[in-house]
Scaffold this active site. Structure first.
Site: not given
Lengths: 236, 218, 218, 236
Positions: B22, B45-47, B87
């Site tokens: 990340n 990607s944390e979205n 996520s």
């Protein structure tokens, strides 16, 4: 026989929203936000709203539109940059802001929709976020107790949906929409395309319709891009 | 002394085959550009994407496909989209092997501050607190000093914390340092930078071994 | 006196338009057969389907499509499949409006026992504890007495509990009863059954109103 | 470049499984169980296993095969009917059994894979399940604290998968497979069809490959049906 959730449009979708209520709004930045419902909430003019949403839009789009009309009393978010009006209202004390780590926000919504009143997470231990919260060690590592979030209304946006409220999202526009749909007492889904019942493969549905109370097809989507980053074809 | 790309290039050397990574906003994002061809590495990607690819060709951008910095991106073969709860299940559950992020301050005990300056507009922590509380490997990518010339490597953080005792390695424009036993341990010097330069720019306790090699970032 | 189909038929009258319903194994499963044509009701099975349809035609059965009783089933238009965590999120989160399940014993305070007989082989509670702990409306479908002729409606349960104070309504071969204020309240008699028959078969406290109508299940 | 998880077959998939380990095995009844991995575990003969699985198979299939060879020391399940050998071993004290409400089992696996060490649930309050567990009221309703479950190995079965470990399940064969995949230190996925990287739509994947360490295509699937219930064409 499937339960029909279809309503005429955003006006019917937002019916019952009252000043002082708590709303959840899906989306990450401007990606996957319930544009049509937000426009309708602006029209309705309901005040003193508590809005739970990962971000607060930009000045002239998304939740920024509700901020401009001073309809929001409190924001619960993880990141609220890119919005001057937000900053002004926050600094002047008109707007209350509760900042929550993004993963805790997502999990607290899921918990709210799942009948789990509280859970332990390591996120935020030793920071302001942990103030007033129970701390407990698991496997020698400190965790804090976080509580579930629910809302009077949840507004979510999907790519496709059917009359039973089953939803399919597109790419990263999924983000917070499924968990917020789970956590709304009344969940209103707006979709780019309302398809006939049976048109969605039951194996490919992202959010089961049981979590949705109302669904409508939005008339138009702007789908603004916050950070257009591209490679020019020459350099690639 | 390294520029931003140099820092990213040096951090890319830390990435191992088979890792999920990340990358935060800013310098960390650049790390993706320096992963050797053929290395099996996937960017999260944390979205809600795993298998993030480069920016799209002009005209191919899709408002529904962005990264956590809200930039338009593309998806690699084998990519997958998911919701925010899933996520952070990946992140909190330690399925992501490496987190690279920026910081305003790092302390010699591994504390990090990167989300809030009292008296200034607070934008929020986004996913940073979840990331630093959980990742097995956290590398901070930042300039050694702030714009006023003050060290960002401190005995203890003065700003509100993002996480406690979590940073293992810091890569700056001047040096690579490991954090252990309550001190910064100098590992490598940036090209043309002396140990004395680094010591002068480090406010926290700095442990200097006999031999401090210069980075090799070619 | 009702047979199993009669009990199911009477319970079907409790189902409201727009409800999601979870039906347990045995008599509860039969309820689906008596839902009026055109009523908007969806059946949830906790192993991971919403919109469960009737058994498949001979030859159409699919090993990958079963209900919680491990029976082969079909899916209705608008059906959806999901994992067990999501399934119990629906149940625990009170998105399922009605749970119908069988019981070995029900107590006048709403306690239910239906999973374990000490000294006998224990098969497990399956999803029953989650269902009774969360559902807003829980209807127990069972025979009024056990095979030995003893009442299953008791002052308190003697068997290990499945849930406490959760049952709101019981439909048996003899009667419909509501549970409130620590007593069974007689609501309806089965055809041909007298109030005296019901009183004799009920060990727990029974409140009998002046007028106890006979069920209409045609 | 995507991370390749492909291994040759069940032998490579099960490499490293040792006596005394804790295993999770997906499936509900005989639906969606990792048939090929179970067959390999029988061959390996590892003993004293703790098996976390919603059910325990039938006498001659599923986990019943491991029970027959007395490889299991402890079962953690929600329902263990339909298995005579299981009953015999349990009554004789050879086999330890921990029964858990099905929803708590599912959520405890998800928690184990999600870095959530514990959560509150109303399920089981006031029953044997609550013995020794913390009780706390939320909104006037008592809840018990349940802890996360993890395993040394998780064996799951999917319909389709790719080399990156991305999985798609079929119908109700999904059940416990995704959460158990999340909770395994090493997760081994067996699939009916291993498709080329890029063949799965990234929007239609049920379990992201990050949770899978090894994947192989099973040579053959029995897919037994426990309760064949059908309508005859004449009566319908």
């Amino acid at each position: 026989m499937a339960i029909s959730k279809t309503v005429e449009g955003p006006q019917a979708g937002c019916a019952g929203v009252q000043s002082g209520m708590t709303l959840m709004l899906g989306g990450f930045g401007l990606c996957g936000i319930p544009e049509c419902s937000i426009a309708e909430l602006v029209k309705l003019g309901t005040k003193d709203l508590t809005c739970i949403s990962n971000n607060a839009g930009v000045d002239d789009f998304g939740l920024g539109l509700l901020l401009q009309k001073r309809q929001i009393r409190k924001m619960i978010s993880s990141y609220v940059g890119e919005n001057d009006e937000f900053e002004r209202q926050m600094l002047s004390g008109e707007l209350e802001v509760d900042l929550i780590p993004q993963g805790s926000l997502a999990e607290r919504c899921r918990a709210g929709g799942s009948g789990i009143p509280a859970f332990f997470t390591p996120a935020g231990y030793g920071t302001e976020v942990a103030e007033g919260k129970e701390v407990r060690e698991f496997d020698g590592k400190p965790h804090i107790l976080e509580s579930a979030l629910t809302a009077d209304f949840a507004f979510v946006k999907a790519w496709k949906g059917d009359s039973a409220g089953n939803l399919v999202f597109k790419a990263t526009a999924r983000n917070f929409n499924p968990m917020m749909a789970m956590a709304g007492k009344i969940t209103v889904a707006e979709v780019e395309e309302l398809v006939p019942l049976g048109a969605l493969d039951p194996n490919e549905i992202h959010l089961p319709g049981i979590f949705v109370q109302r669904i409508f097809q939005g008339a138009h989507y702007d789908k603004r891009i916050e950070q257009r980053t591209v490679q020019t074809r020459e350099t690639a | 002394m390294l520029d931003k790309n140099g820092i990213a290039k040096r951090i890319a050397q830390e990435v191992r085959n088979g890792w999920y990574v990340n990358l935060g906003i800013g310098i960390p994002t650049l790390v993706a550009n320096f992963i050797p061809e053929g290395m099996e590495v996937e960017f999260q990607s944390e979205n809600g994407i795993l298998g993030m690819g480069p920016f799209p060709m002009d005209g191919d951008e899709d408002a529904d496909l962005i990264n956590a910095g809200k930039q338009t991106i593309t998806a690699m073969p084998g990519a997958v989209y998911f919701d925010s709860a899933t996520s952070f299940a990946m992140i909190r559950g330690r399925h992501v092997q490496l987190t690279v992020l920026g910081a305003m301050e790092v302390a010699q005990n591994g504390d990090i501050a990167n989300w809030k300056i009292p008296g200034k507009m607070v934008k929020g922590m986004g996913g940073a607190m979840d990331l630093v509380a959980s990742a097995e490997n956290i590398i901070v990518a930042m300039m050694h000093t702030n714009r006023a010339g003050a060290s960002k490597l401190l005995p203890s953080c003065s700003l509100p914390l993002t996480g406690v005792g979590c940073v293992k390695r810091v890569v700056t424009n001047l040096a690579v340092m490991d954090i252990k036993d309550g001190a910064f341990h100098l590992v490598e010097r940036a090209p043309g930078v002396t140990v004395q330069d680094i010591a002068a720019a480090t406010a926290g306790k700095l442990v200097i071994p006999e031999n401090v090699p210069e980075m090799n970032i070619d």
